[in-house]
Design an enzyme around this catalytic site. Structure first.
Site, PDB file in Angstrom:
ATOM      1  N   ASP A   1       0.832  -1.199   0.000  1.00 16.08           N
ATOM      2  CA  ASP A   1       0.000   0.000   0.000  1.00 16.08           C
ATOM      3  C   ASP A   1       0.868   1.252   0.000  1.00 16.08           C
ATOM      4  O   ASP A   1       2.035   1.221   0.420  1.00 16.08           O
ATOM      5  CB  ASP A   1      -0.905   0.029   1.239  1.00 16.08           C
ATOM      6  CG  ASP A   1      -1.960  -1.069   1.226  1.00 16.08           C
ATOM      7  OD1 ASP A   1      -2.221  -1.615   0.140  1.00 16.08           O
ATOM      8  OD2 ASP A   1      -2.493  -1.371   2.308  1.00 16.08           O
ATOM      9  N   ARG A   2       0.298   2.355  -0.435  1.00 14.89           N
ATOM     10  CA  ARG A   2       1.037   3.608  -0.554  1.00 14.89           C
ATOM     11  C   ARG A   2       1.781   3.975   0.731  1.00 14.89           C
ATOM     12  O   ARG A   2       2.940   4.390   0.690  1.00 14.89           O
ATOM     13  CB  ARG A   2       0.064   4.741  -0.918  1.00 14.89           C
ATOM     14  CG  ARG A   2       0.722   6.115  -1.016  1.00 14.89           C
ATOM     15  CD  ARG A   2      -0.332   7.187  -1.240  1.00 14.89           C
ATOM     16  NE  ARG A   2      -1.044   6.964  -2.489  1.00 14.89           N
ATOM     17  CZ  ARG A   2      -0.603   7.394  -3.677  1.00 14.89           C
ATOM     18  NH1 ARG A   2       0.529   8.091  -3.757  1.00 14.89           N
ATOM     19  NH2 ARG A   2      -1.302   7.172  -4.772  1.00 14.89           N
TER      20      ARG A   2
END
Length: 310
Positions: free
Chosen positions: A134-135
Site C-alpha cells: 500500500d502507498r
C-alpha cells in the site's frame, strides 16, 4: 538472457513438455519464436516436438524485452536491499504507490525502478512487480527483472511459498490476551466504497498470524505473518479485532504526531530462488517513524524486549 538445463532422466520426453515443467509458458515460447530467440539442444536449434534423451543439454535464448513505453522513468533514487540478474528487491518508503495512477503517473516505485533500469542500461526494462505494498506501507518490495522470472515467482505465490513478515503498531489492544494467535475472518468490499474492505461472511478466506513483540503504555508492537494476501488484510483484521493500527485513519487508528501514516512495515520477504534454489530472506530495518515512536515509548516506561531489533 539464456537459461540452461542438463537433462538427466532415463525416460525420453518431448522438449515442449520439459519446458512446460520448467515453468516456460506458451506465451513466452511464442515470444521466443517471433522475436529472435531460440531453443537449442546440444547447441543446435530444435523443434518443440524433439524428444530429449539422457545427457542432452538444453538452452533457452529469450530475447530482450526492451522497455514498457507507458511507464515513465523517474530519477528519484531507490534503496536496494538485494539485486542479481533475476531480481531487484527495494526498500519502499511511505507515501509512494507501488504502481502509477492517473493522478500520479510518474512518482510510483514502478517509475523509480524504470529510471534505475535506464540508468544501468539494462536490456530488459519492463517492470515486473511480484509483491506490492500500500502507498503508506513501508518495507520490502520484490521485482522480477524479466518475464520468465516473474512467471516462476507467480507459481510460488500460488503455492504460498513466498513468506512475508510485517511489523505493526496496534492501539486499543485490550482484547488481545495471548502473545501469539490467529485471525481467521473472511474479507470483502464494503458496500459503499471501492477502496475499503471489511470482515464479512461472504468475503474471501483470510488468515493472519501474529506475535506480540513488545508492549508499551500507548500501544503494542506485533510481528505478523500473512497466510493469505487480501487487500488491506492486516489493517482490516486488526480493526475487526478492536485494535486498529496506529495512524490508520482509514480503519479507525488513533492519530499520533510521531506516526504520520498507518504503522505497518514489511520487514521480511522469504522465498526459494528459482535458479539457484537458495533460501532467500530479504530484511528491511524498521524505518525512522517506527524507531522514533518505539524510542519515545521506551522513554515513557516501555520495557525493552530482547526479541525486538531496531
Amino acid at each position: 538472457m539464456i537459461y540452461e538445463w542438463h537433462f538427466e532422466r532415463d525416460q525420453d520426453i518431448l522438449l515442449r513438455t520439459f519446458l512446460r515443467e520448467q515453468g516456460v509458458s506458451r506465451k513466452l515460447l511464442a515470444r521466443v519464436r517471433h522475436h529472435g530467440g531460440k531453443v537449442c539442444i546440444n547447441g543446435e536449434a530444435s523443434h518443440m516436438r524433439t524428444h530429449l534423451k539422457q545427457g542432452d543439454f538444453i538452452s533457452l535464448h529469450v530475447p530482450d524485452e526492451g522497455e514498457h513505453e507507458t511507464t515513465v522513468p523517474s530519477a528519484i533514487p531507490i534503496s536496494i536491499l538485494f539485486e542479481d540478474e533475476h531480481f531487484l528487491v527495494v526498500d519502499k518508503p511511505y507515501g509512494v504507490a507501488s504502481i502509477p495512477s492517473r493522478q500520479q503517473p510518474d512518482m510510483s516505485m514502478a517509475n523509480r525502478v524504470k529510471g534505475y533500469y535506464q540508468s544501468q542500461n539494462y536490456p530488459d526494462q519492463v517492470i515486473h512487480i511480484i509483491t506490492r505494498l500500500d502507498r503508506d506501507t513501508t518495507g520490502v518490495m520484490l521485482f522480477a527483472k524479466n518475464k520468465y522470472t516473474h512467471a516462476l515467482m507467480d507459481q510460488q505465490l500460488r503455492k504460498k511459498t513466498i513468506e512475508k513478515i510485517y511489523y505493526a503498531i496496534l492501539t486499543d489492544t485490550a482484547r488481545f490476551s495471548a502473545d501469539h494467535g490467529f485471525i481467521d475472518a473472511p474479507i470483502g468490499r464494503t458496500e459503499d466504497s471501492i477502496i475499503t474492505r471489511m470482515v464479512r461472511e461472504d468475503g474471501k478466506a483470510a488468515l493472519t498470524e501474529y506475535w506480540r513483540e513488545e508492549t508499551f503504555s500507548e500501544g503494542e508492537l506485533v510481528r505478523i505473518k500473512l497466510h493469505t494476501g487480501r487487500t488491506h488484510q492486516i489493517r482490516v483484521h486488526f480493526e475487526h479485532m478492536g485494535a486498529p493500527l496506529l495512524g490508520d485513519n482509514l480503519y479507525g487508528g488513533r492519530a499520533d504526531d510521531l506516526m504520520p501514516r498507518q504503522a505497518l512495515h514489511c520487514r521480511e520477504v522469504s522465498f526459494i530462488h528459482p535458479f539457484t534454489e537458495e533460501e532467500m530472506t530479504i530484511v528491511s530495518p524498521l524505518p525512522a517513524d517506527f524507531y522514533n515512536w518505539i524510542a519515545s515509548q521506551r522513554g515513557k516506561g516501555g520495557v525493552m524486549d530482547a526479541r525486538t531489533t531496531i
